[in-house]
Enzyme design. Structure first.
Site, PDB file in Angstrom:
ATOM      1  N   CYS A 119       0.873  -1.174   0.000  1.00 11.39           N
ATOM      2  CA  CYS A 119       0.000   0.000   0.000  1.00 11.39           C
ATOM      3  C   CYS A 119       0.909   1.222   0.000  1.00 11.39           C
ATOM      4  CB  CYS A 119      -0.905   0.018   1.228  1.00 11.39           C
ATOM      5  SG  CYS A 119      -2.245   1.237   1.118  1.00 11.39           S
ATOM      6  N   CYS A 121      -0.022   4.122   1.733  1.00 17.59           N
ATOM      7  CA  CYS A 121      -0.389   5.073   2.804  1.00 17.59           C
ATOM      8  C   CYS A 121       0.707   5.304   3.841  1.00 17.59           C
ATOM      9  CB  CYS A 121      -1.698   4.670   3.468  1.00 17.59           C
ATOM     10  SG  CYS A 121      -1.617   3.114   4.370  1.00 17.59           S
ATOM     11  N   CYS A 129      -3.772   6.267   0.261  1.00 22.60           N
ATOM     12  CA  CYS A 129      -3.325   4.970  -0.254  1.00 22.60           C
ATOM     13  C   CYS A 129      -2.885   5.015  -1.710  1.00 22.60           C
ATOM     14  CB  CYS A 129      -4.440   3.938  -0.104  1.00 22.60           C
ATOM     15  SG  CYS A 129      -5.013   3.790   1.590  1.00 22.60           S
ATOM     16  N   LYS A 194     -12.156  -5.343   2.291  1.00 21.05           N
ATOM     17  CA  LYS A 194     -11.625  -4.502   3.349  1.00 21.05           C
ATOM     18  C   LYS A 194     -12.575  -3.340   3.595  1.00 21.05           C
ATOM     19  CE  LYS A 194      -7.604  -1.732   4.643  1.00 21.05           C
ATOM     20  NZ  LYS A 194      -6.197  -1.430   4.370  1.00 21.05           N
ATOM     21  N   ARG A 204      -3.032   2.914  12.689  1.00 15.02           N
ATOM     22  CA  ARG A 204      -2.620   4.158  12.012  1.00 15.02           C
ATOM     23  C   ARG A 204      -1.681   4.967  12.898  1.00 15.02           C
ATOM     24  NH1 ARG A 204      -8.294   5.608   8.921  1.00 15.02           N
ATOM     25  NH2 ARG A 204      -8.342   3.690   7.708  1.00 15.02           N
ATOM     26  N   ARG A 216     -10.934   7.161   4.038  1.00 15.00           N
ATOM     27  CA  ARG A 216     -10.674   6.172   2.990  1.00 15.00           C
ATOM     28  C   ARG A 216     -11.971   5.606   2.397  1.00 15.00           C
ATOM     29  NH1 ARG A 216      -5.414   6.317   4.282  1.00 15.00           N
ATOM     30  NH2 ARG A 216      -4.504   5.246   6.081  1.00 15.00           N
ATOM     31  N   GLU A 232     -16.432  -7.997  -4.557  1.00 12.63           N
ATOM     32  CA  GLU A 232     -15.005  -7.714  -4.383  1.00 12.63           C
ATOM     33  C   GLU A 232     -14.182  -9.006  -4.392  1.00 12.63           C
ATOM     34  OE1 GLU A 232     -13.139  -5.206  -4.429  1.00 12.63           O
ATOM     35  OE2 GLU A 232     -14.347  -3.440  -4.013  1.00 12.63           O
ATOM     36  N   LYS A 247     -11.425  -8.158   6.254  1.00 11.94           N
ATOM     37  CA  LYS A 247     -10.850  -7.305   7.277  1.00 11.94           C
ATOM     38  C   LYS A 247     -11.788  -6.159   7.612  1.00 11.94           C
ATOM     39  CE  LYS A 247      -7.007  -4.191   7.871  1.00 11.94           C
ATOM     40  NZ  LYS A 247      -6.006  -3.431   7.215  1.00 11.94           N
ATOM     41  N   TYR A 312      -2.409  -9.799  16.112  1.00  5.91           N
ATOM     42  CA  TYR A 312      -1.400  -9.346  17.075  1.00  5.91           C
ATOM     43  C   TYR A 312      -1.393 -10.248  18.307  1.00  5.91           C
ATOM     44  CZ  TYR A 312      -1.975  -5.418  13.961  1.00  5.91           C
ATOM     45  OH  TYR A 312      -2.061  -4.652  12.827  1.00  5.91           O
TER      46      TYR A 312
HETATM   47  C1  PBG Z   1      -3.046  -0.159   4.946  1.00  4.32           C
HETATM   48  C2  PBG Z   1      -3.390  -1.040   6.087  1.00  4.32           C
HETATM   49  C3  PBG Z   1      -4.150  -0.704   7.222  1.00  4.32           C
HETATM   50  C4  PBG Z   1      -4.179  -1.841   8.032  1.00  4.32           C
HETATM   51  C5  PBG Z   1      -3.463  -2.830   7.379  1.00  4.32           C
HETATM   52  N1  PBG Z   1      -3.008  -2.325   6.167  1.00  4.32           N
HETATM   53  C6  PBG Z   1      -4.721   0.589   7.642  1.00  4.32           C
HETATM   54  C7  PBG Z   1      -5.733   1.286   6.844  1.00  4.32           C
HETATM   55  O1  PBG Z   1      -6.288   0.787   5.865  1.00  4.32           O
HETATM   56  O2  PBG Z   1      -5.957   2.442   7.204  1.00  4.32           O
HETATM   57  C8  PBG Z   1      -4.884  -1.936   9.359  1.00  4.32           C
HETATM   58  C9  PBG Z   1      -4.457  -3.053  10.236  1.00  4.32           C
HETATM   59  C10 PBG Z   1      -4.929  -2.955  11.642  1.00  4.32           C
HETATM   60  O3  PBG Z   1      -5.735  -2.086  12.028  1.00  4.32           O
HETATM   61  O4  PBG Z   1      -4.478  -3.809  12.427  1.00  4.32           O
HETATM   62  N2  PBG Z   1      -1.683  -0.213   4.646  1.00  4.32           N
END
Ligand code: PBG
Length: 324
Positions: A119, A121, A129, A194, A204, A216, A232, A247, A312
């Site tokens: 990504c 971002c 992004c 997502k 973030r 987003r 999707e 996600k 995590y």
């Molecule tokens: C974007 C990305 C995000 C997460 C994983 N990849 C953040 C977003 O879309 O703002 C979030 C993962 C999490 O909250 O544990 N690179």
């Protein structure tokens, strides 16, 4: 019917309960996320994610070793670069933070499967992004950069890129670029479904990727939508995704279940930062039992249909599972 049928008969004995248990979980189901930052000997705590750190490459290598030693087969890497710019060039620089981290990790722990988040971002000065024009995230011009990022990760030794940007057509762009680069046997895991979620808040903070303005919602999905998840997922599979991800996980178990039933590809679920932070916060207040709530959440994600779980909790859960 009662009294002939007595469901409790199967619940009296711990042995029998275990024999008829429908879902199981093991450390081999997990992918552990790691945040890589610049510098040396850096291990910066992420306040809202207790137990998680932003680590320089040398420290990340030790973490990768620990993850592997716990029987967790894979990690996913997120980069926090020293410099950000409008084009997010750190995402696809051959000596970028992720590219260097991958090289060192694969050298030190070759058996560990290394997934890289793809990504822009974390690398753009504006935190969006993709490329921006008049405050809008541009779709098609961003695809080329994402493909470059994925190829550069794989060139450095990554085992599987995982695009998380939600641009239309990015899986096809990445697949084509990998094939052209001689990497036709490297799989792609797409963040296919997502949602635009408030549960990403702690991440973030960790990845320093909060958008400097706006949100987003023009590319991530509306949490109210269920059928759109099918669209999707189908699109990404058609474009060549080998594994599709849903996600976040916990507020989206219905989606995990739908996707699992509808498609014949492995399904991953991302148990995100906010879901992790809530459990820690409540446990710290003494309001819930951390271990038990964690294990119940993880088994629910499995039960919903996830084949793998990005979480995590992976290290804590593996320690419990490895004892059993
Ligand atoms: C974007 C990305 C995000 C997460 C994983 N990849 C953040 C977003 O879309 O703002 C979030 C993962 C999490 O909250 O544990 N690179």
């Amino acid at each position: 019917m009662f009294p002939t049928a007595r469901p409790r008969r199967l619940r009296y004995s711990p042995v029998l309960r275990e024999m008829v248990r429908e879902t199981s979980i093991s450390s081999s189901d997990f992918v552990y996320p790691l945040f890589v930052t610049f510098g040396k000997n850096v291990k910066r705590p992420i306040e809202s994610m207790p137990g998680c750190f932003a680590e320089s490459i040398d420290v990340t290598v030790s973490s990768a070793r620990e993850v592997h030693s716990l029987g967790i087969p894979a990690i996913i890497l997120f980069g926090i670069p020293e410099h950000k710019d409008e084009q997010g060039s750190g995402a696809y620089a051959h000596d970028g933070i992720i590219q260097r981290a991958v090289e060192e990790i694969k050298h030190a722990v070759p058996e560990l499967f290394v997934i890289t988040d793809v990504c822009l971002c974390e690398y753009t000065s504006h935190g969006h992004c993709g490329l921006l024009e008049n405050g809008q995230v541009l779709n098609d011009p961003t695809l080329e950069l994402l493909a470059k990022a994925a190829v550069s990760h794989v060139r450095a030794g990554a085992d599987m890129p995982a695009p998380s940007d939600m641009m239309d057509g990015r899986v096809a762009a990445i697949r084509a670029a990998l094939d052209a680069g001689g990497f036709s046997s490297v799989p792609v895991m797409s963040y296919a479904v997502k949602y635009s979620s408030a549960f990403y808040g702690p991440f973030r903070e960790a990845a320093e990727s909060t958008p400097s303005f706006g949100d987003r919602k023009s590319h991530q999905m509306d949490p109210a939508n269920r059928r759109e998840a099918m669209k999707e997922a189908a699109a990404d599979i058609e474009e060549g995704a080998d594994i599709i991800m849903v996600k976040p996980a916990l507020s989206y178990l219905d989606i995990i279940s739908d996707v699992k039933c509808a498609f014949n590809v492995p399904v991953a679920a991302y148990n995100v930062s906010g879901e992790y932070a809530m459990v820690h916060a409540a446990a710290r207040l003494g309001w819930i039992d951390y271990d038990k709530v964690m294990m119940e959440m993880l088994i629910s994600i499995k039960r919903a249909g996830a084949d793998l779980i990005l979480t995590y909790f992976a290290k804590d859960a593996a320690k419990i599972l490895n004892q059993a």
